[in-house]
Design a protein around this motif. Structure first.
Motif, PDB file in Angstrom:
ATOM      1  N   ARG A 100      18.177 -17.335 -47.130  1.00  0.00           N
ATOM      2  CA  ARG A 100      19.878 -16.846 -46.540  1.00  0.00           C
ATOM      3  C   ARG A 100      19.349 -18.218 -45.280  1.00  0.00           C
ATOM      4  O   ARG A 100      20.647 -18.414 -44.399  1.00  0.00           O
ATOM      5  CB  ARG A 100      20.250 -15.887 -45.933  1.00  0.00           C
ATOM      6  N   TYR A 101      18.482 -18.217 -44.825  1.00  0.00           N
ATOM      7  CA  TYR A 101      18.080 -19.255 -43.519  1.00  0.00           C
ATOM      8  C   TYR A 101      18.535 -20.500 -43.550  1.00  0.00           C
ATOM      9  O   TYR A 101      18.855 -21.198 -43.343  1.00  0.00           O
ATOM     10  CB  TYR A 101      16.438 -18.341 -43.318  1.00  0.00           C
ATOM     11  N   ARG A 102      17.885 -21.108 -44.981  1.00  0.00           N
ATOM     12  CA  ARG A 102      18.216 -22.676 -45.670  1.00  0.00           C
ATOM     13  C   ARG A 102      19.579 -22.515 -45.932  1.00  0.00           C
ATOM     14  O   ARG A 102      20.107 -23.649 -45.458  1.00  0.00           O
ATOM     15  CB  ARG A 102      16.985 -22.843 -46.464  1.00  0.00           C
ATOM     16  N   ALA A 103      19.956 -21.598 -46.326  1.00  0.00           N
ATOM     17  CA  ALA A 103      21.702 -21.745 -45.945  1.00  0.00           C
ATOM     18  C   ALA A 103      22.269 -21.938 -45.023  1.00  0.00           C
ATOM     19  O   ALA A 103      23.302 -22.316 -45.180  1.00  0.00           O
ATOM     20  CB  ALA A 103      22.312 -20.336 -47.644  1.00  0.00           C
ATOM     21  N   ALA A 104      21.973 -21.415 -44.422  1.00  0.00           N
ATOM     22  CA  ALA A 104      22.559 -21.002 -42.869  1.00  0.00           C
ATOM     23  C   ALA A 104      22.384 -21.837 -42.487  1.00  0.00           C
ATOM     24  O   ALA A 104      23.884 -22.329 -41.502  1.00  0.00           O
ATOM     25  CB  ALA A 104      21.682 -20.075 -42.271  1.00  0.00           C
TER      26      ALA A 104
END
Length: 143
Positions: A100-104
């Motif tokens: 989720r952090y890379r997607a954000a």
């Protein structure tokens, strides 16, 4: 029964902190998706630059409206806006990444989408609202 305590089946696990919740389950090869939403209620999409976001490590894919040409609906019902947005918060792109952090992070790069001038504009909005307020007061008998 009323007045008699009931023993809960999961009580011991919850009290000791050993209960396994859905958020605690880790699955292999799971990817996360993050939507990029329109800040405008009605505007033309003049461009979405996806190359920088797609090159970030961990990003599996970046998709926009033209990536789904065969969807048999139009306008606001499309999964991702194509050409224009019809409401604020309408999805314009989606980023798929390994977490989720890379997607954000990749979605933050896409948040700088190029939107044309908003399609609808109300000039003199405060004057119109003031006139409507006066009209409502008059009709209700307060004036």
């Amino acid at each position: 029964m009323i007045g008699i305590g009931q023993r809960r089946l999961e009580g011991r696990q919850k009290v000791t902190g050993s209960t396994l919740y859905t958020a605690d389950v880790r699955m292999d090869r799971l990817v996360e998706a993050r939507l990029v939403l329109s800040p405008w209620p009605a505007a033309r999409i003049t461009g979405i630059e996806t190359t920088e976001a797609a090159q970030l490590p961990g990003v599996v894919g970046v998709f926009t409206g033209p990536d789904f040409p065969d969807v048999p609906v139009g306008g606001a019902d499309r999964p991702l806006a194509q050409g224009r947005v019809y409401y604020a918060g309408q999805p314009v792109a989606v980023v798929v990444a390994t977490d989720r952090y890379r997607a954000a992070d990749a979605a933050a790069l896409l948040a700088e989408c190029d939107f044309g001038r908003p399609l609808h504009r109300l000039d003199g909005g405060p004057k119109l609202l003031g006139l409507l307020g006066t009209l409502l007061l008059f009709v209700s008998g307060a004036l």
